[in-house]
Design an enzyme around this catalytic site. Structure first.
Site, PDB file in Angstrom:
ATOM      1  N   GLU A 135      22.464 -94.150  65.828  1.00 58.07           N
ATOM      2  CA  GLU A 135      23.179 -92.937  65.451  1.00 58.07           C
ATOM      3  C   GLU A 135      24.671 -93.232  65.518  1.00 58.07           C
ATOM      4  O   GLU A 135      25.108 -94.079  66.288  1.00 58.07           O
ATOM      5  CB  GLU A 135      22.799 -91.784  66.407  1.00 58.07           C
ATOM      6  CG  GLU A 135      21.326 -91.407  66.298  1.00 58.07           C
ATOM      7  CD  GLU A 135      20.859 -90.333  67.275  1.00 58.07           C
ATOM      8  OE1 GLU A 135      21.492 -90.164  68.336  1.00 58.07           O
ATOM      9  OE2 GLU A 135      19.863 -89.661  66.956  1.00 58.07           O
ATOM     10  N   ASN A 145      18.665 -84.061  80.088  1.00 57.02           N
ATOM     11  CA  ASN A 145      19.754 -84.583  80.934  1.00 57.02           C
ATOM     12  C   ASN A 145      21.150 -84.191  80.455  1.00 57.02           C
ATOM     13  O   ASN A 145      22.040 -83.918  81.263  1.00 57.02           O
ATOM     14  CB  ASN A 145      19.623 -86.098  81.094  1.00 57.02           C
ATOM     15  CG  ASN A 145      19.722 -86.840  79.792  1.00 57.02           C
ATOM     16  OD1 ASN A 145      19.342 -86.340  78.736  1.00 57.02           O
ATOM     17  ND2 ASN A 145      20.253 -88.039  79.843  1.00 57.02           N
ATOM     18  N   GLU A 165      15.733 -92.412  70.267  1.00 54.14           N
ATOM     19  CA  GLU A 165      16.703 -92.834  71.293  1.00 54.14           C
ATOM     20  C   GLU A 165      16.028 -92.687  72.639  1.00 54.14           C
ATOM     21  O   GLU A 165      15.780 -91.567  73.091  1.00 54.14           O
ATOM     22  CB  GLU A 165      17.947 -91.928  71.235  1.00 54.14           C
ATOM     23  CG  GLU A 165      18.733 -92.010  69.937  1.00 54.14           C
ATOM     24  CD  GLU A 165      19.474 -93.327  69.775  1.00 54.14           C
ATOM     25  OE1 GLU A 165      19.624 -94.075  70.768  1.00 54.14           O
ATOM     26  OE2 GLU A 165      19.890 -93.616  68.647  1.00 54.14           O
ATOM     27  N   CYS A 204      20.858 -91.854  80.166  1.00 55.27           N
ATOM     28  CA  CYS A 204      20.117 -93.021  79.690  1.00 55.27           C
ATOM     29  C   CYS A 204      20.939 -94.300  79.814  1.00 55.27           C
ATOM     30  O   CYS A 204      20.397 -95.394  79.865  1.00 55.27           O
ATOM     31  CB  CYS A 204      19.698 -92.803  78.246  1.00 55.27           C
ATOM     32  SG  CYS A 204      21.098 -92.401  77.184  1.00 55.27           S
TER      33      CYS A 204
HETATM   34  P1  NAD Z   1      10.741 -86.487  77.485  1.00 58.27           P
HETATM   35  O1  NAD Z   1      10.318 -87.571  76.584  1.00 58.27           O
HETATM   36  O2  NAD Z   1       9.808 -86.029  78.527  1.00 58.27           O
HETATM   37  O3  NAD Z   1      11.115 -85.176  76.668  1.00 58.27           O
HETATM   38  C1  NAD Z   1      12.088 -85.199  75.648  1.00 58.27           C
HETATM   39  C2  NAD Z   1      11.804 -84.059  74.684  1.00 58.27           C
HETATM   40  O4  NAD Z   1      10.578 -84.315  74.024  1.00 58.27           O
HETATM   41  C3  NAD Z   1      11.660 -82.695  75.339  1.00 58.27           C
HETATM   42  O5  NAD Z   1      12.212 -81.708  74.498  1.00 58.27           O
HETATM   43  C4  NAD Z   1      10.162 -82.542  75.433  1.00 58.27           C
HETATM   44  O6  NAD Z   1       9.749 -81.196  75.483  1.00 58.27           O
HETATM   45  C5  NAD Z   1       9.722 -83.200  74.143  1.00 58.27           C
HETATM   46  N1  NAD Z   1       8.340 -83.675  74.126  1.00 58.27           N
HETATM   47  C6  NAD Z   1       7.564 -84.056  75.163  1.00 58.27           C
HETATM   48  N2  NAD Z   1       6.337 -84.402  74.732  1.00 58.27           N
HETATM   49  C7  NAD Z   1       6.331 -84.249  73.391  1.00 58.27           C
HETATM   50  C8  NAD Z   1       5.360 -84.452  72.365  1.00 58.27           C
HETATM   51  N3  NAD Z   1       4.139 -84.882  72.652  1.00 58.27           N
HETATM   52  N4  NAD Z   1       5.712 -84.206  71.091  1.00 58.27           N
HETATM   53  C9  NAD Z   1       6.944 -83.773  70.786  1.00 58.27           C
HETATM   54  N5  NAD Z   1       7.896 -83.558  71.704  1.00 58.27           N
HETATM   55  C10 NAD Z   1       7.599 -83.792  72.993  1.00 58.27           C
HETATM   56  O7  NAD Z   1      12.117 -86.956  78.114  1.00 58.27           O
HETATM   57  P2  NAD Z   1      12.980 -86.188  79.212  1.00 58.27           P
HETATM   58  O8  NAD Z   1      12.300 -86.399  80.522  1.00 58.27           O
HETATM   59  O9  NAD Z   1      13.309 -84.834  78.758  1.00 58.27           O
HETATM   60  O10 NAD Z   1      14.333 -87.013  79.167  1.00 58.27           O
HETATM   61  C11 NAD Z   1      14.554 -88.165  79.914  1.00 58.27           C
HETATM   62  C12 NAD Z   1      14.364 -89.398  79.082  1.00 58.27           C
HETATM   63  O11 NAD Z   1      15.231 -89.350  77.948  1.00 58.27           O
HETATM   64  C13 NAD Z   1      14.739 -90.666  79.800  1.00 58.27           C
HETATM   65  O12 NAD Z   1      13.786 -91.653  79.517  1.00 58.27           O
HETATM   66  C14 NAD Z   1      16.077 -91.044  79.197  1.00 58.27           C
HETATM   67  O13 NAD Z   1      16.425 -92.390  79.268  1.00 58.27           O
HETATM   68  C15 NAD Z   1      15.910 -90.599  77.805  1.00 58.27           C
HETATM   69  N6  NAD Z   1      17.212 -90.419  77.165  1.00 58.27           N
HETATM   70  C16 NAD Z   1      17.609 -91.310  76.185  1.00 58.27           C
HETATM   71  C17 NAD Z   1      18.850 -91.178  75.586  1.00 58.27           C
HETATM   72  C18 NAD Z   1      19.316 -92.118  74.509  1.00 58.27           C
HETATM   73  O14 NAD Z   1      20.228 -91.759  73.780  1.00 58.27           O
HETATM   74  N7  NAD Z   1      18.736 -93.295  74.368  1.00 58.27           N
HETATM   75  C19 NAD Z   1      19.687 -90.139  75.976  1.00 58.27           C
HETATM   76  C20 NAD Z   1      19.261 -89.273  76.969  1.00 58.27           C
HETATM   77  C21 NAD Z   1      18.010 -89.416  77.547  1.00 58.27           C
END
Ligand code: NAD
Length: 489
Positions: free
Chosen positions: A470, A157, A255, A289
């Site tokens: 963080e 995102n 996060e 998020c």
């Molecule tokens: P996601 O969990 O699908 O993917 C995040 C990252 O993890 C990607 O690089 C993905 O390739 C990797 N990943 C996926 N499966 C994995 C595994 N089994 N092992 C290791 N890595 C793996 O999330 P997304 O769809 O890319 O992002 C959206 C989500 O992120 C939403 O839930 C959002 O709220 C959250 N988010 C949180 C924050 C925060 O600071 N709290 C900030 C931005 C986004």
């Protein structure tokens, strides 16, 4: 695609040990505003991760023994180089992610630059602790040292923004890193790699391995020589990472998602509250998020609020993200768009009312964007608290508005979800603002504003929104190992 077509595609390479290296297989990356494949991203796995971890391990002794000042100067140089190319980075982020060029220019890339400058500065100002025990003839003090190779995994995102929020503190503290950006948004990380040598980042200090979560991400999480993982993404993936890293007892910073409430009391200044709450609901297509997705409005002002809020939401223009007058760009993928739309349908099926947006208003798109993943800002009313639209993270331009009566009631309802990332409270009553803020289960509470951040202070979520924080001090503590040393004279 045909051969002629595939030649025109942008092809990324992994960055390992200071060199770009091709990969044996690739995954397609789409331009969300057209629906076309425009880029091929390495589909890395164990082998590539192994090479990157080795390069990072080799670079660690030299990098970790540099002074904080030397590292700080390199981080500042990198910030300058990214800033110099700000427009190119912003264009790339907008094309890759679907976000508006305006958002990329004013939020994503400036913040990536700032992340490096901020940690370049803050690393110079940490102090460790010291205590004395005169009766024992002892002094105790703490010393902090970098941990080793840090694994950094980021979502789609806010691609460069969130990746640099991890790389900057990790390397400022003297760690070396293997980073894996989201396979859907890898281009700006690859562009940044091109600047590392010029900035003076030695080979192997920052390695970037591109690929999917299941293959590249998991190989990183499972690697025995990566003692810490900093992850930003969904709660579901975090559970998997926790499980997979457990045999190695890794240090984790997680996060995760949110289901953030806005609580609007009847003494709120609506002229400030309404435009800010529209922004907090729909900025970056609601793909932040921290975005608001449950708006609780005190009953006395509910109908006025809803009327004005919908009118304001309708002013947000959806369309070609590269047009600087557009407010809402494309969602990240076809699958994600379908998922977000399905929530609106579920709400309708449960008897909620869609006041504007999806399925209610026409969406006119320019000819080149007909196959893009667009959706209008959508406001839903009369949704039950137990509905999935009020419980699950939707992560799109959808927000729910409901009425409440008392302070006590709204605190309970705001806390009645599994998440606890961010909340906003709108009221002119200082006492009330303090009372409510203290009782909200939320890592961040903004009152009478949204997304105003001081990077010095902790950022992170409670409950299913994360583990760890963080920030200047928090990231320093996460990316270093502390030791207590006792000296007897
Ligand atoms: P996601 O969990 O699908 O993917 C995040 C990252 O993890 C990607 O690089 C993905 O390739 C990797 N990943 C996926 N499966 C994995 C595994 N089994 N092992 C290791 N890595 C793996 O999330 P997304 O769809 O890319 O992002 C959206 C989500 O992120 C939403 O839930 C959002 O709220 C959250 N988010 C949180 C924050 C925060 O600071 N709290 C900030 C931005 C986004």
């Amino acid at each position: 695609p045909t051969m002629a077509h595939s030649k025109a595609l942008l092809v990324l390479e992994n960055f390992i040990g200071g060199r770009f290296v091709p990969c044996s297989s690739y995954v397609d990356s789409y331009n969300p505003s057209t629906g076309d494949v425009y880029c091929r991203v390495p589909d890395s796995g164990k082998e590539e991760v192994e090479a990157a971890v080795k390069a990072a391990k080799d670079a660690f002794p030299t990098w970790s023994s540099k002074s904080p000042l030397e590292r700080s100067q390199i981080l500042n140089k990198l910030a300058d180089l990214i800033e110099h190319d700000l427009e190119a980075f912003a264009q790339a982020e907008s094309k890759d992610q679907g976000k508006t060029i305006t958002f990329a220019r004013t939020v994503d890339i400036p913040r990536a630059v700032h992340n490096f400058r901020f940690f370049a500065s803050s690393i110079l100002h940490h102090v460790t602790e010291c205590t004395e025990m005169p009766a024992m003839g002892c002094v105790h003090y703490t010393s902090r040292a970098p941990v080793g190779v840090a694994g950094l995994i980021s979502p789609w995102n806010l691609p460069l923004y969130l990746l640099t929020w991890k790389i900057a503190p990790a390397i400022a503290c003297g760690n070396t890193v293997v980073a894996k950006p989201s396979e859907m948004t890898s281009v700006t990380a690859w562009m940044m790699c091109k600047l590392l040598e010029k900035a003076g980042v030695p080979p192997g200090v920052v390695n970037v391995v591109f690929g999917t979560g299941a293959k590249a991400g998991e190989a990183l999480v499972c690697h025995p020589d990566v003692p810490l993982i900093s992850f930003t993404g969904s709660t579901l993936t975090a559970q998997r990472i926790t499980e997979k890293s457990a045999p190695h007892c890794k240090r984790l910073s997680l996060e995760l998602g949110g289901k953030n409430p806005a609580i609007i009391f009847d003494d709120a200044d609506l002229s400030q509250c309404i435009p800010t709450t529209v922004r907090s609901s729909f900025a970056n297509q609601g793909e932040i998020c921290l975005c608001t997705s449950r708006i609780f409005v005190q009953r006395g002002i509910y109908s006025e609020f809803v009327k004005r809020f919908v009118a304001e939401a309708k002013k947000w223009k959806t369309g070609n993200p590269s047009d600087p007058t557009i407010d809402v760009g494309a969602l990240i993928s076809k699958e994600h768009l379908e998922k977000v739309r399905s929530y609106v349908k579920k709400a309708q099926a449960e008897g909620a009312r869609v006041l504007c947006g999806e399925g209610v208003d026409p969406l006119a798109l320019p000819p080149g964007n007909q196959k893009g993943y667009f959706m209008l800002p959508t406001v839903i009313a009369e949704v039950k608290d137990e509905s999935c639209c009020m419980q699950e993270e939707i992560f799109g331009p959808v927000t729910c508005v409901v009425a409440f009566d008392t302070e006590e009631e709204v605190i309970q309802r705001a806390n009645g979800v599994k998440y606890g990332l961010a909340a906003t409270v709108w009221s002119g009553n200082v006492g009330r603002v303090h009372r409510v803020a203290h009782r909200l289960q939320s890592g961040l509470v903004w009152t009478n504003c949204w997304l105003v951040r001081d990077l010095n202070l902790p950022f992170g979520g409670m409950k299913a929104s994360g583990i760890g924080r963080e920030g200047a001090k928090d990231s320093y503590e996460f990316f270093t190992e502390v030791k207590t040393i006792t000296i007897k004279h």
